[in-house]
Design an enzyme around this catalytic site. Structure first.
Site, mmCIF file in Angstrom:
data_model
loop_
_atom_site.group_PDB
_atom_site.id
_atom_site.type_symbol
_atom_site.label_atom_id
_atom_site.label_comp_id
_atom_site.label_asym_id
_atom_site.label_seq_id
_atom_site.Cartn_x
_atom_site.Cartn_y
_atom_site.Cartn_z
ATOM 1 N N GLU B 314 4.994 -41.675 -28.113
ATOM 2 C CA GLU B 314 4.296 -43.388 -28.131
ATOM 3 C C GLU B 314 3.443 -43.251 -29.438
ATOM 4 O OE1 GLU B 314 3.677 -45.678 -25.684
ATOM 5 O OE2 GLU B 314 5.331 -47.574 -26.083
ATOM 6 N N HIS B 315 1.974 -43.224 -29.207
ATOM 7 C CA HIS B 315 1.094 -43.945 -29.799
ATOM 8 C C HIS B 315 0.200 -42.727 -30.649
ATOM 9 C CE1 HIS B 315 1.228 -47.183 -27.276
ATOM 10 N NE2 HIS B 315 1.342 -47.813 -27.992
#
Lengths: 413, 413
Positions: B314-315
């Site tokens: 995601e990040h």
């Protein structure tokens, strides 16, 4: 109007145990892989093969087929390819990055979706237009791998189909359809590569399966039978509109076509014309069945527009003077065809926008297949002065009780 | 109603799986509407109300709350609003139309999605950042109606939350969460308007429900617990990275944070630092639990990049010299944070890209929430010389055996 909704509802109610069948097939493929695939190919499709490799065609074979076709055909195939690609290229957007000269550099990186599978429904024949309409939007961001899955019952695959696949940069064709083959593409097996995204319409089974796959892969939309609404004020010869009815209704027995008009006489005229000309259509059996989904509706234009926006049809033909005014008022719809000369057929085949269009009122939130379905957007952030960010972040982190969030910004000098 | 009561008993007994629970709730809401909603609010949330209206807040109330807050706070709230909006506005594309001067006018009409619901997860508090991050991308194409659904347990709703909702142009807030409230928004009830699209993350129940809703409404993505990978060559003080671990891991006990490094010493250093500093964190109980999802990995940068592209986190934080080179090689990931000064916290709160980001490897085909999630693209076609279209269409219609398609083009002069 009610009639349309009822039809759609009835269609939805019919296949009660389809979902369980689909689930079983997917589960089997997940556990047993290609063993299950071969089993289902034998018992559903009636084809006895030893390895799925027998049904897979690679680019080399496609290329040699392409070399065999006539130059005239090559020209036609290329012309269509270029026309469609030109349209989609207008939507191209690039990655961007901006320095706000105060504290931040930020931007958006656009990457392709790497591996794509297009599903091309078939049976007695494969629809070459569906190959184009699925592939071309994907080609703008250049995917690394395109796999085409399509059922073929007669076992005869024409050079034209292979040539079109070659032109559309397809890497592998699996000539086997159904939920069982799609499941292999979604989960990956020994000889079939797992893909990231699945596009293209299919029957109820395929649509049910696509909903189950959603999340394991990306999918485009959940499409149902084709729909057309013709908004007409009656200045077009009814023969022309009759043929629009036939061309729409011959898709399959669940297709629907409606006339919305503010001209009562025209409505009656068209009604008789349709039944007169129907007998001369080659696909009259299908048309006769799908004609039950049709409605001829008379009302004021403004009321009709309201109904159209409520129904959100897949295709909308506008044969009306002052069509520009009307187009502005259209809010929900998949694709719009304007003026006498624009038959929906052109949209199906050669103009530009993909003919993979949301149906069943879903054009309220889905778009027709477009290049954004084949890329993903990644936000990029780089900070060089974090004074202001610190203040704002600590404001939030206090309310949200994420105290380490605040510290992780404070600790940075 | 009996049906509901029986199911509630089952819910209390536990052994039913999540999916069946969710299905039961959705079915009940579909059949019994707000009666079922009130029932579930009583038995799941423990709130006894007579009408759902008691939990709905309109713009007037939000406005009066906004007028009550201090000017200093107003300034902060506006600053965040403007910063975030500025980012998303860079992605704005307009409708277009092109005349190719040979035979066609074609284009693309971009319409807003009319009615939107954002889900803001909550509980003891409501996350104001989630209101911003869901709403701002939607505001670019100006939806007609935004509804916010959010659970609140303590029953105290701060002026700040209402002010933020007011700033973000939310029309209605329903202060009740869970699958039962979302179902009402999806299907529409007496006092709750049916929406076209649903966005925002939630717990397992919400995510399961969103998958079931997909097709009845549009949804953004199926998001799971938060993830962060930090790619670091070790030139940053381990204290700083430790705090990035804590700020990521305090989200919830399923959150995960990993360090990927090419520096073995740094890995060991970080390991001891994390356990040393952990004790001083206010949310240490959560962090201690979610720490089990963490991995510290040592390898060559190129290998690590390959793993990152495979995992599609995601990040991704890149704390490396020559970060530009590395960014180019990133193919699958939700959002990228570059350099020492850029903590993920800033991305969560104030910079620009939405913090609603695909997780669990789905960033291979999903994008973080962006303005394209809130509009739909409608293809427009108008033909004024159909000579060439006729030739190409007849080519296709022959192969596809859609004979009326061909006639509908031939009959047009």
């Amino acid at each position: 109007m009610l009639n349309i909704k009822n039809n759609i509802l009835l269609l939805k109610k019919k296949p009660i145990n389809i979902k369980n069948k689909v689930k079983t097939i997917i589960k089997d493929i997940k556990i047993y892989g290609e063993f299950a695939l071969l089993y289902y190919i034998k018992f559903i499709d009636g084809i006895d093969i030893k390895s799925i490799k027998e049904l897979i065609i690679n680019r080399k074979t496609m290329k040699s087929s392409y070399n065999k076709i006539s130059n005239k055909k090559k020209k036609i195939l290329k012309e269509i390819y270029l026309r469609l690609k030109r349209y989609h290229f207008h939507n191209y957007v690039n990655s961007w990055q901006i320095n706000n000269n105060i504290d931040i550099i930020y931007g958006q990186k656009i990457n392709n979706i790497e591996k794509i599978c297009i599903y091309v429904p078939g049976g007695n024949t494969i629809y070459p237009s569906s190959i184009y309409m699925n592939c071309i939007p994907s080609l703008i961001y250049r995917p690394n791998f395109i796999c085409m899955v399509s059922p073929i019952k007669n076992g005869v695959i024409s050079n034209t189909i292979l040539s079109i696949s070659y032109l559309n940069k397809i890497n592998k064709i699996i000539f086997s359809g159904g939920v069982h083959t799609l499941s292999c593409v979604v989960f990956g097996t020994r000889n079939i590569i797992k893909v990231d995204k699945l596009t293209g319409p299919g029957n109820y089974y395929i649509t049910k399966a696509k909903k189950i796959f959603f999340g394991s892969v990306g999918i485009d939309m959940l499409a149902g039978p084709s729909e057309l609404i013709i908004l007409c004020d009656g200045f077009i010869h009814p023969n022309v509109i009759s043929y629009d009815f036939f061309s729409q209704l011959e898709h399959d027995i669940n297709a629907s076509c409606c006339l919305f008009t503010n001209n009562k006489k025209y409505l009656n005229l068209l009604y008789t014309k349709i039944y007169k000309l129907l007998l001369f259509q080659k696909n009259k059996k299908i048309i006769f069945k799908s004609l039950k989904n049709s409605i001829l509706l008379f009302n004021k234009i403004n009321n009709l527009l309201e109904i159209i926006n409520f129904l959100a049809p897949e295709h909308l033909m506008i044969c009306i003077k002052n069509s520009n005014k009307v187009v502005k008022k259209i809010k929900n719809c998949g694709a719009i065809f304007i003026s006498y000369k624009t038959t929906e057929t052109y949209g199906d085949y050669v103009i530009g926008p993909s003919h993979v269009i949301p149906t069943n009122s879903t054009s309220k939130y889905f778009s027709s297949l477009n290049i954004y379905d084949f890329c993903k957007k990644i936000g990029i952030i780089k900070i060089y002065n974090n004074k202001y960010c610190k203040i704002l972040s600590s404001f939030f982190s206090k309310i949200e009780k994420f105290f380490s969030h605040s510290f992780s910004s404070i600790i940075r000098k």
